[in-house]
Each structure stands twice: as C-alpha cells, then as structure tokens.
Design an enzyme around this catalytic site. Structure first.
Site, PDB file in Angstrom:
ATOM      1  N   THR A  90       0.836  -1.261  -0.248  1.00  0.00           N
ATOM      2  CA  THR A  90       0.123  -0.066   0.019  1.00  0.00           C
ATOM      3  C   THR A  90       1.066   1.280  -0.011  1.00  0.00           C
ATOM      4  O   THR A  90       1.964   1.201   0.793  1.00  0.00           O
ATOM      5  CB  THR A  90      -0.914   0.273   1.242  1.00  0.00           C
ATOM      6  N   ASP A 121      -0.084   4.016   0.857  1.00  0.00           N
ATOM      7  CA  ASP A 121      -0.792   4.766   2.270  1.00  0.00           C
ATOM      8  C   ASP A 121       0.213   4.353   3.496  1.00  0.00           C
ATOM      9  O   ASP A 121       0.452   5.048   4.291  1.00  0.00           O
ATOM     10  CB  ASP A 121      -2.115   4.578   2.368  1.00  0.00           C
TER      11      ASP A 121
HETATM   12  O1  F6P Z   1      -4.971   1.856  -2.199  1.00  0.00           O
HETATM   13  C1  F6P Z   1      -5.165   3.030  -1.262  1.00  0.00           C
HETATM   14  C2  F6P Z   1      -5.314   4.185  -1.989  1.00  0.00           C
HETATM   15  O2  F6P Z   1      -4.236   4.577  -2.963  1.00  0.00           O
HETATM   16  C3  F6P Z   1      -5.760   5.318  -1.489  1.00  0.00           C
HETATM   17  O3  F6P Z   1      -4.915   6.050  -0.990  1.00  0.00           O
HETATM   18  C4  F6P Z   1      -6.914   6.021  -2.074  1.00  0.00           C
HETATM   19  O4  F6P Z   1      -7.770   6.667  -1.472  1.00  0.00           O
HETATM   20  C5  F6P Z   1      -7.457   5.057  -3.154  1.00  0.00           C
HETATM   21  O5  F6P Z   1      -6.561   3.889  -3.288  1.00  0.00           O
HETATM   22  C6  F6P Z   1      -7.760   5.312  -4.294  1.00  0.00           C
HETATM   23  O6  F6P Z   1      -8.463   4.210  -4.952  1.00  0.00           O
HETATM   24  P1  F6P Z   1      -8.932   3.965  -6.339  1.00  0.00           P
HETATM   25  O7  F6P Z   1      -7.974   3.361  -7.290  1.00  0.00           O
HETATM   26  O8  F6P Z   1     -10.107   3.051  -6.273  1.00  0.00           O
HETATM   27  O9  F6P Z   1      -9.528   5.443  -7.089  1.00  0.00           O
END
Ligand code: F6P
Length: 410
Positions: A137, A139
């Site tokens: 991740t 994050d």
């Molecule tokens: O995987 C976590 C993340 O990168 C978050 O930081 C973010 O809010 C989310 O994914 C966004 O996801 P998506 O690809 O569904 O827009």
C-alpha cells in the site's frame, strides 16, 4: 546444479487486490522466482479475488519472462470482496473454493492491504485454505510491526512495499512545485493520497513542504483558526514568500456552513469493502486560506502520480527480502502469516535476517503516532524525518539566490 524440487507437482497462485502500487510486479516476480525454485508451478490470478469467480481467470507465470521493475501489476487488480458486503450481499466464497479446487491451487499468496489480506485470512480460518499474505500500500498504513529506533527509543512504525517508491515521487513532485510557487508568491496546498493515515503526506517534507494536515487529527473550528495563524507566520517568514502545505486526502476539516468536521468525497459510492473515494480537500483549504489571509493560494492534487511509474531500488530490494521470508513460510507450511520487515533500515539492511512474519489477523490499520506528528505545530517531527531518512535521501535544493539592486526612479 542440483535442483530442489520439494514441492514438485504443487501449485502456488498469486493475486493482487486493492489500489495498485509501483512495487506489485516486483513482488510477483520475487515470489514467483522463489516458489519456482522450490518446485511449485506458479499461477497468476487476474484482477484480485475477481479472477477466482465464475470460470476463473488464471495465467501460468512459470518459466515466463517477468519485468518486476515495471510499476503496477501485470495481474491487474480489483476491489472485489468474496465475502458478503453492503454493495454485494451474496457470498462468493463458494465460487472461490470451487475454482481453487478446479485449478488445483495448493497455496494462495495474496498481495494486498488490509481488505485483500483480511479476506484471505478469513478464507484460511473459516475454510482452511493455505494462504500467505504479502503487504502492499502506498498509504503505508498496514500494521507491519516494524520498529524504528530513534535515539535509543523503539517506536512502532510501518513499512509496506510501494510506499518507498510513492514517497520518492511525492518528494520530487513537491520539490518541483517550488519554482512555480515562488514565481507567484503563492501558497500551494498539496493533496496527497492517504485515506486514514498521513504517512505518505509526510514525505513531502523532504521536497520542501512545510506544515501538514493528516487524517489522524481532525481540524476542529478552534484548530482551524490556529492553523491559519501558523500558516500566516510560516508564509511571512519564508524567504521567497512561497509555501507548500501537504494535506492528506482524508483530512477532516471543519465546515462553516454545516458546523461539522468532515472529509471531502470525490464519490460517496462505496466499494465492496465499504470505502468511499476521497478527493478535493485541497481546493477547499486553498480557497479558505486565500480569503482569510488575503494571499494567493492554489490547490494541487497529486492523485495517482505516487502510485504510477517504475519501482524504486529500495522497493525492489524490500520485496525480495520479504519474498525470501515467503520461502521460509512455504517450507514450514506456516500459513495465515504475512512477511514483514522487523526494523526500519537503510537499503543495505533489507535482507531476510531483518524479516519476520506476523499473524494476518494482527494486521489492521496503523495511524501515525504523536512521535511522528505534532498537532500543536501542524507538522511532522524530527523523529519522522529520521524514519524517512532510512528510505529517502533528502535532495540538495538548488536555490536561485538573488539580491538584485532595486532601481529607483530619478
Ligand atoms: O490503495 C489506497 C489508495 O491508494 C488510497 O490512498 C486512495 O484513497 C485509494 O487507493 C484510491 O483508490 P481508487 O484506485 O479506487 O481510486
């Protein structure tokens, strides 16, 4: 050379779920190579859990070239949840079990965050499926139980593959933004991904970001007033009358109209794990700063930039070290576990001896502690800088130093 074919005739399958990172292909390559050495046939399941539904969507990764430096995931990803959710109340676990059986998959390695690995853990506990989790991740908010020693004190930190590369991108992005901010004497509010935690937002520090807002501390009415004062002071003290303030997408900010503290949604539609999409908080903060301080402020959303591009050298080595630990788990047939790094370390210490495994039930979400962020100053601490210095080399900022004499009219 003698071939070790301990698991000859067995099949290991890898899947990647959730938001991608630049280190997933590197993880897949490293796990595939090691599992092949042990004699496993290695499959790739496409689009996370989705590839185990219906007829299945499976590829054979054995003996194929694999480019682990290329970012993202060649297996592709999805936020499919095999267990019942609000969005999809029907359990798809029977389909998953059927396909694991049909494709003769003996061991499953799930590359993901809390959602993907949480589902894997349930499959292990409830259905006895041999799973090994693998962290990912940008994050960086999975509880990896990685310890950071700072001035003799052991602090619980986190290190997930994908974060080091994303951190480098945010640092470089911030450093670049400086020239435009300086040219217009502006305050730039830089929005960075991070739904529940500010680990990635803090990486803007090394690019010249000052102050920061993170999801861990809500910005109440009182805090907001104080924040404006601190911003004004920092702006006035800045040499070039420019300021870059990183903020997490999940920042909880007081809204005058509703009288409530809330996040800003890009879409309130929930995914299968119950998450909405955040985005747009930087625009609100920038416009409030402009009004309040009578200073030009602009918003910049970094969006998918830190998730994009090639895998960094640090992440390459980190994924290899963790994949070495996967070998250990496979040999011991120790499932329901996830390899993690024990101690924060610079590049050189990314070796198997610095890894361990944790029970996948203990993963969960890990916010930033007071050690790393000081809400009274709205800024990251020296301890956080030290944490980051293991991963990133702070760039030497090229300043355009000028002191041109002012010409007076005659
Ligand atoms: O995987 C976590 C993340 O990168 C978050 O930081 C973010 O809010 C989310 O994914 C966004 O996801 P998506 O690809 O569904 O827009």
């Amino acid at each position: 050379m003698k071939e070790h074919k301990i698991f000859k005739g067995k099949t290991l399958a890898i899947l990647s779920g959730g938001g991608d990172t630049p280190a997933i292909n590197s993880s897949i390559e490293a796990i595939r190579n090691r599992a092949s050495l042990l004699g496993y046939k290695v499959y790739g399941i496409r689009q996370g859990w989705k590839g185990l539904l219906g007829d299945g969507d499976i590829l054979d990764l054995s003996h194929q070239p694999y480019d682990g430096t290329y970012g993202g995931t060649a297996l592709r990803s999805s936020r499919t949840n095999p267990f019942p959710s609000k969005k999809n109340p029907e359990s798809r676990v029977p389909q998953v079990l059927r396909n694991l059986d049909r494709y003769h998959i003996d061991v499953l390695v799930t590359i993901g965050g809390d959602d993907t690995n949480g589902a894997a853990k349930r499959l292990y506990e409830q259905e006895g499926i041999p799973v090994i989790g693998f962290p990912k991740t940008i994050d960086n908010d999975l509880r990896t139980h990685t310890y950071h020693n700072y001035k003799g004190k052991e602090i619980e930190a986190v290190l997930c593959p994908g974060f080091p590369t994303a951190a480098k991108s945010i640092m470089e992005f911030t450093a670049k933004l400086k020239t435009t901010a300086e040219s217009h004497s502006r305050i730039m509010v830089l929005e960075v991904m991070g739904r529940d935690a500010g680990w990635l937002t803090g990486t803007a520090l090394f690019g010249g970001g000052e102050l920061a807002l993170i999801p861990e501390f809500e910005i109440t009415k009182e805090r907001k007033e104080f924040f404006f004062e601190i911003v004004k002071e920092a702006y006035m003290n800045s040499k070039k009358k420019a300021l870059i303030i990183p903020v997490s997408e999940g920042t909880r900010w007081y809204d005058e109209k509703s009288g409530k503290v809330d996040v800003v949604y890009a879409s309130s539609e929930l995914d299968e794990y119950g998450h909405p999409r955040f985005g747009g908080i930087s625009g609100i903060i920038a416009s409030e700063i402009s009004q309040k301080l009578k200073t030009e402020a602009r918003a910049q959303i970094t969006g998918y930039y830190p998730r994009s591009g090639e895998c960094s050298e640090y992440d390459r080595r980190l994924t290899r070290a963790l994949a070495d630990k996967v070998v250990d788990l496979l040999l011991r047939e120790d499932y329901g576990q996830m390899p993690v790094l024990m101690k924060m370390t610079p590049f050189i210490g990314l070796e198997e001896f610095n890894t361990t495994s944790i029970d996948m039930g203990e993963i969960g979400n890990m916010p930033l502690s007071d050690e790393y962020y000081n809400i009274n100053k709205f800024s990251f601490t020296d301890t956080y800088s030290d944490f980051l210095s293991n991963i990133l080399e702070k760039p030497h900022f090229r300043e355009f130093e000028y002191d041109f004499p002012v010409v007076l009219a005659k």
